[in-house]
Design a protein around this motif. Sequence first.
Motif, short mmCIF file in Angstrom:
data_model
loop_
_atom_site.label_atom_id
_atom_site.label_comp_id
_atom_site.label_asym_id
_atom_site.label_seq_id
_atom_site.Cartn_x
_atom_site.Cartn_y
_atom_site.Cartn_z
N LEU A 1 9.24 -9.21 -2.82
CA LEU A 1 9.60 -7.80 -2.71
C LEU A 1 8.35 -6.92 -2.72
N THR A 2 7.41 -7.23 -3.59
CA THR A 2 6.17 -6.46 -3.66
C THR A 2 5.42 -6.50 -2.33
N LEU A 3 5.34 -7.66 -1.72
CA LEU A 3 4.69 -7.76 -0.41
C LEU A 3 5.40 -6.93 0.64
N GLN A 4 6.74 -6.96 0.64
CA GLN A 4 7.51 -6.15 1.59
C GLN A 4 7.26 -4.66 1.36
N ILE A 5 7.25 -4.25 0.12
CA ILE A 5 7.03 -2.83 -0.20
C ILE A 5 5.64 -2.40 0.25
N MET A 6 4.63 -3.21 -0.04
CA MET A 6 3.26 -2.85 0.36
C MET A 6 3.12 -2.78 1.87
N LEU A 7 3.69 -3.77 2.58
CA LEU A 7 3.62 -3.76 4.04
C LEU A 7 4.32 -2.53 4.61
N ARG A 8 5.51 -2.27 4.13
CA ARG A 8 6.27 -1.12 4.64
C ARG A 8 5.54 0.19 4.34
N TRP A 9 4.96 0.30 3.16
CA TRP A 9 4.22 1.51 2.79
C TRP A 9 3.06 1.71 3.76
N LEU A 10 2.33 0.63 4.06
CA LEU A 10 1.21 0.74 4.99
C LEU A 10 1.66 1.10 6.40
N VAL A 11 2.75 0.51 6.86
CA VAL A 11 3.27 0.79 8.19
C VAL A 11 3.71 2.24 8.31
N LEU A 12 4.32 2.74 7.26
CA LEU A 12 4.93 4.08 7.33
C LEU A 12 4.01 5.23 6.94
N THR A 13 2.89 4.94 6.31
CA THR A 13 2.02 6.03 5.89
C THR A 13 1.51 6.77 7.12
N PRO A 14 1.90 8.02 7.26
CA PRO A 14 1.48 8.78 8.44
C PRO A 14 -0.01 9.10 8.38
N SER A 15 -0.64 9.10 9.54
CA SER A 15 -2.08 9.37 9.59
C SER A 15 -2.38 10.85 9.38
N ASP A 16 -1.37 11.70 9.50
CA ASP A 16 -1.62 13.13 9.40
C ASP A 16 -1.33 13.71 8.02
N THR A 17 -1.05 12.85 7.04
CA THR A 17 -0.78 13.34 5.69
C THR A 17 -1.32 12.34 4.68
N ASP A 18 -1.53 12.78 3.48
CA ASP A 18 -2.10 11.92 2.45
C ASP A 18 -1.06 11.05 1.75
N ASP A 19 0.20 11.42 1.86
CA ASP A 19 1.18 10.78 1.01
C ASP A 19 2.51 10.54 1.71
N LEU A 20 3.03 9.34 1.54
CA LEU A 20 4.33 8.98 2.08
C LEU A 20 5.45 9.40 1.13
N ALA A 21 5.12 9.66 -0.12
CA ALA A 21 6.13 9.95 -1.14
C ALA A 21 7.14 11.02 -0.75
N PRO A 22 6.74 12.16 -0.19
CA PRO A 22 7.74 13.18 0.18
C PRO A 22 8.74 12.68 1.21
N LEU A 23 8.28 11.85 2.16
CA LEU A 23 9.19 11.30 3.17
C LEU A 23 10.18 10.33 2.53
N LEU A 24 9.71 9.54 1.57
CA LEU A 24 10.60 8.60 0.87
C LEU A 24 11.60 9.34 0.01
N ALA A 25 11.17 10.41 -0.64
CA ALA A 25 12.08 11.20 -1.46
C ALA A 25 13.18 11.81 -0.58
N GLU B 1 16.31 7.74 9.30
CA GLU B 1 16.13 7.07 10.58
C GLU B 1 14.81 7.47 11.23
N GLU B 2 14.52 8.76 11.22
CA GLU B 2 13.31 9.25 11.88
C GLU B 2 12.03 8.76 11.19
N HIS B 3 11.98 8.85 9.88
CA HIS B 3 10.75 8.56 9.15
C HIS B 3 10.63 7.13 8.62
N ILE B 4 11.76 6.45 8.47
CA ILE B 4 11.74 5.10 7.91
C ILE B 4 12.24 4.07 8.94
N GLY B 5 13.46 4.23 9.40
CA GLY B 5 14.09 3.24 10.27
C GLY B 5 13.37 3.01 11.58
#
Length: 118
Positions: free
Chosen positions: A59-83, A92-96
Motif C-alpha cells: 500500500l505504501t508503494l502504491q501511495i508513493m507512486l500515485r502521489w508522484l504521478v499526481l503531483t502537479p508541476s504548477d503547484t507545491d502540494d497535492l494535498a488540496p486536490l486530495l482534500a 475524476e479530473e484530478h485523480i482518476g
Amino acid sequence: MRSLLTRASALFLTPAQQEHAHTVIDDAYTARSLYVHGKVIKNQTEREKQEELRTLRRLTLQIMLRWLVLTPSDTDDLAPLLAAAAQGTGREEHIGRPLRAFFTTTPPSSQPADITAT
C-alpha cells in the motif's frame, strides 16, 4: 492522523480500495501506538504479522507512486486536490484521469484493481 487517512484514501478510485487503504493505515497506526506505549499486539502469529507488514508495504508503494504521478508541476502540494477529491469534488479530473493515463501509457505487469475497475 485524520488527514493522512483522508488523503491516502483519496488516491484510490473505488470505494472498496479507499476503504482498504483506510483500514490498513488505521491498523498500522494502532500497532505503532501500542508499540510506542510499551504494549504488544496479542493473539497474532508471526505469519499474520508478516502478512500485515507485506500489505502495508504494498500500500505504501502504491501511495508513493500515485502521489508522484499526481503531483502537479504548477503547484507545491497535492494535498488540496486530495482534500477536494475526498469531499467528492474533482476526483475524476484530478485523480482518476491522470492515474488512468499513467497506468495506460506506462503499464505495470499487473494493473492496480481500482484502475481496471473504472
